[in-house]
Write a protein that holds these residues in place. Structure first.
Motif, mmCIF file in Angstrom:
data_model
loop_
_atom_site.group_PDB
_atom_site.id
_atom_site.type_symbol
_atom_site.label_atom_id
_atom_site.label_comp_id
_atom_site.label_asym_id
_atom_site.label_seq_id
_atom_site.Cartn_x
_atom_site.Cartn_y
_atom_site.Cartn_z
ATOM 1 N N ARG A 32 -59.032 87.076 27.880
ATOM 2 C CA ARG A 32 -58.226 86.681 29.021
ATOM 3 C C ARG A 32 -57.255 87.826 29.279
ATOM 4 O O ARG A 32 -57.354 88.885 28.660
ATOM 5 N N ASP A 33 -56.324 87.627 30.157
ATOM 6 C CA ASP A 33 -55.416 88.705 30.554
ATOM 7 C C ASP A 33 -54.753 89.383 29.358
ATOM 8 O O ASP A 33 -54.527 90.584 29.364
ATOM 9 N N SER A 34 -54.490 88.595 28.327
ATOM 10 C CA SER A 34 -53.669 89.107 27.232
ATOM 11 C C SER A 34 -54.472 89.579 26.021
ATOM 12 O O SER A 34 -53.902 90.093 25.073
ATOM 13 N N ASP A 35 -55.782 89.377 26.008
ATOM 14 C CA ASP A 35 -56.530 89.618 24.773
ATOM 15 C C ASP A 35 -57.890 90.237 25.068
ATOM 16 O O ASP A 35 -58.896 89.549 25.158
ATOM 17 N N GLU A 99 -58.117 73.269 26.231
ATOM 18 C CA GLU A 99 -57.939 73.272 27.688
ATOM 19 C C GLU A 99 -57.791 74.648 28.341
ATOM 20 O O GLU A 99 -58.365 74.863 29.420
ATOM 21 N N PRO A 100 -57.056 75.616 27.763
ATOM 22 C CA PRO A 100 -56.931 76.909 28.455
ATOM 23 C C PRO A 100 -58.272 77.596 28.727
ATOM 24 O O PRO A 100 -58.351 78.472 29.599
ATOM 25 N N PHE A 101 -59.318 77.200 28.004
ATOM 26 C CA PHE A 101 -60.629 77.817 28.172
ATOM 27 C C PHE A 101 -61.631 76.900 28.881
ATOM 28 O O PHE A 101 -62.818 77.210 28.934
ATOM 29 N N HIS A 102 -61.165 75.777 29.415
ATOM 30 C CA HIS A 102 -62.078 74.901 30.148
ATOM 31 C C HIS A 102 -62.565 75.591 31.422
ATOM 32 O O HIS A 102 -61.748 76.107 32.195
ATOM 33 N N PRO A 103 -63.872 75.608 31.660
ATOM 34 C CA PRO A 103 -64.368 76.151 32.934
ATOM 35 C C PRO A 103 -63.813 75.366 34.118
ATOM 36 O O PRO A 103 -63.458 74.188 33.983
#
Length: 315
Positions: A32-35, A99-103
């Motif tokens: 994601r943006d940070s990793d 949840e942060p990775f839910h499509p």
């Protein structure tokens, strides 16, 4: 015990003579943006194959439970190639991570449709490959209680498990929320011995581990070697406490390799850290060979096959 579904076909648990890594990733994309480093892809095929083949030859590694699911960059065709090249059996997964990775759209989809999606993966195979998952994992939540979307994805995981006979392994973020996950999953009729609560080695709370095990669920110490999250010394103490409380038959072990920097090729601890470092420390602490075999082989096989450990099996 029932056969276990692997990416290259059904596996008879009685033929598995070596240890199992109960929670790993061989191909994933959590960038994601940070990793930007949280990826294992085609660039890492050769180092992953080398590690697995070396562990097969050196320690008898027989099976890897690969828990990359929807929204995590799952690639089951790659898993089949890795398994064939390394000659180590691999179990693929389906489900939804936390949840942060839910499509997109998962948060507004009803449980019935989510359940049908997972059942379709099991019966028809994943993404048109014909490769079926052998576990529903890593079904995720974060915090003491799942969020509303996580309640739905965990409920779907439980209902799909009941319909298909598969077991469910969870992602309890930083080890937190295992009791709520177990309550939710078993409320849908899933027996506790078909549930493995993830990342419990990140939670320094032996009472919670004992409670989960006493209720019949598996307690996963699955981030072994990730000392940035927790020291292996703490993991060792927590696992010894669980064993001494009489729950060796409910423990699972793995390293949860989830970034290419963890590979030995890049100077990381690798998939073999469990065998090279942590198991010798358990032996040094007085854990006998039969208990080590129970935790590293018989437990994960029973979990995957949906067998109740309280029933005698020929293993």
């Amino acid at each position: 015990m029932h056969h276990i579904r692997t990416v290259t076909g059904p596996l008879d648990p009685s033929t598995v003579t070596g240890p199992v890594l109960a929670h790993e990733h061989l191909a994933l994309d959590l960038r994601r943006d940070s990793d930007d480093e949280a990826v294992l892809d085609a660039r890492h095929t050769d180092p992953v194959v080398r590690e697995l083949a070396d562990l097969r030859e050196t320690f008898g590694l027989s099976l890897v439970v690969e828990q990359t699911c929807r929204g995590m960059g799952r690639d089951v065709a790659a898993l089949a190639r890795l398994s064939t090249a390394s000659q180590v059996a691999v179990v693929a997964a389906t489900g939804w991570y936390y949840e942060p990775f839910h499509p997109h759209g998962v948060g507004t989809t009803d449980v019935g449709r989510l359940t049908d999606t997972l059942v379709r993966d099991v019966h028809e195979g994943i993404d048109g490959t014909g490769i079926a998952p052998g576990v529903i994992a890593e079904a995720g939540s974060h915090g003491e209680r799942p969020s509303e979307p996580e309640r739905r994805t965990l409920t779907a995981a439980a209902r799909a498990a009941v319909r298909t006979g598969l077991s469910v392994a969870t992602h309890a973020h930083l080890g937190v929320g295992g009791p709520a996950q177990l309550d939710l999953l078993t409320a849908e009729g899933l027996p506790p011995h078909r549930v493995a609560l993830g990342h419990q080695d990140l939670l320094d709370d032996p009472a919670v581990h004992r409670r989960l095990a006493a209720e019949g669920a598996y307690v996963s110490f699955d981030t072994v070697g990730k000392n940035g999250y927790q020291s292996d010394g703490t993991r060792l103490r927590l696992l010894l406490e669980l064993i001494e409380a009489g729950h060796a038959d409910r423990a699972l072990l793995s390293c949860d390799i989830s970034r290419h920097g963890y590979l030995t090729d890049e100077g990381g601890t690798g998939y073999g850290h469990l065998f090279r470092s942590f198991l010798p420390a358990l032996r040094e602490a007085g854990v006998d060979a039969d208990t080590l075999d129970l935790i590293t082989r018989r437990n994960p096989l029973r979990f995957l096959a949906g067998a109740d450990p309280r029933e005698r099996t020929d293993d």
